[in-house]
Design an enzyme around this catalytic site. Sequence first.
Site, short mmCIF file in Angstrom:
data_model
loop_
_atom_site.label_atom_id
_atom_site.label_comp_id
_atom_site.label_asym_id
_atom_site.label_seq_id
_atom_site.Cartn_x
_atom_site.Cartn_y
_atom_site.Cartn_z
N HIS A 1 68.22 -66.52 -21.19
CA HIS A 1 69.09 -67.51 -21.83
C HIS A 1 69.01 -67.66 -23.35
O HIS A 1 70.04 -67.63 -24.01
CB HIS A 1 68.86 -68.87 -21.17
CG HIS A 1 69.24 -68.92 -19.72
ND1 HIS A 1 68.69 -69.82 -18.83
CD2 HIS A 1 70.11 -68.15 -19.01
CE1 HIS A 1 69.22 -69.61 -17.63
NE2 HIS A 1 70.07 -68.60 -17.70
N ASP B 1 65.00 -73.81 -22.14
CA ASP B 1 64.32 -72.54 -21.92
C ASP B 1 63.38 -72.14 -23.04
O ASP B 1 62.45 -71.36 -22.80
CB ASP B 1 65.36 -71.44 -21.69
CG ASP B 1 66.05 -71.59 -20.35
OD1 ASP B 1 65.35 -71.55 -19.33
OD2 ASP B 1 67.28 -71.77 -20.31
#
Length: 355
Positions: free
Chosen positions: A198, A293
């Site tokens: 991500h 993330d």
Amino acid sequence: MKETFAVIGAGNGGQAMAAHFTLSGYAVHLFDTDQEKIKELQRTGEIIATGKVEGTAKIELITGNIGAAIEGCSVLFVVTTTDRHSEVAESLLPYIREEQIVVLCPGQTGGTIVVRNIFQAGGKAITVAEMQDLIYTCRIQEQGRVTVTALKKSMDIATYDDKEYKKVISAIGEIYPQLKKAPSVLHTWFDNMGAVLHPAPTLLNAGRSESGEDFLYYREGITPGIAAVLEEMDRERLAVAAAYGIEATSIAQWQKNAYGVEGKNFYEIFQKNESYAHVKADKNLSNRYITEDVPCGLVPIMELGKLAGIETPVMEGVTILAGTLLGRDFKAEGRNLKTLGLEGKTAEEIKKMFL
């Protein structure tokens, strides 16, 4: 009558989960802190799911009151972004009972220890489990309407010990037959795929996003060059895991396990994964692909790597770039060793704690 489950977090995953559970015959209490979202969902009291989960699910309770949400529930599924795990644990503390189970969906790197530490500090011994990822690939079309493009075929779940695992799997094994026991929470910590998939593509496509361009995150946003960056980040993740005696799953193997997709490189794999075909990129860079993330994935992996003498230069560069772009210090605010309660320990001591 089947059990009552609480779903904490009414985002993409929470709405998919609430619909899935309800359509499978379970009673569901759905909670979110966003009162506007709750009011909108309460208007119909239902979630319409399409795709791999199909049907109109009449949700038993939709509420913004956390105490009411978990009352009478055997299992509490936390489906918020992982950067909110501490906040969720603190909010649960006055109401949670020791017979209740908390399942983090997912835990990312360090989720279980963050949540357990808060419960233990509050004098409560709570069983906490963490999934390696969210089982659903899904997107909300509008509040109360969710499309589920995939249910992952296999999913690791970890607990602190066998006794806790048996308790958890007894409660949720029927609804999630694809769950597979991970040897330890270190295994799910290092099998954090979102940390690799991500942040880098989001940052490397920042100009497209900020200019308002519509593009498909995986199919168009991950070019051969960006895929090569992800492959190097994955090698760093696997090297850190190996330093702790963990044979982590490569992203290529995970794609095969979870989606049945194979390819000669990451670029080919992502192009072939039909579950990714329609996933659009977020135009707002301050989204969970960075704000979740990076602090809950890249930071703890880098910190554990540094402790074990493993260099992670690509992860380091992505983290610095993300912080510069958003004006945040992710190393300071993320799951560093101090936040995880592991400051001052050696890599060997950490291995002994969990293995």
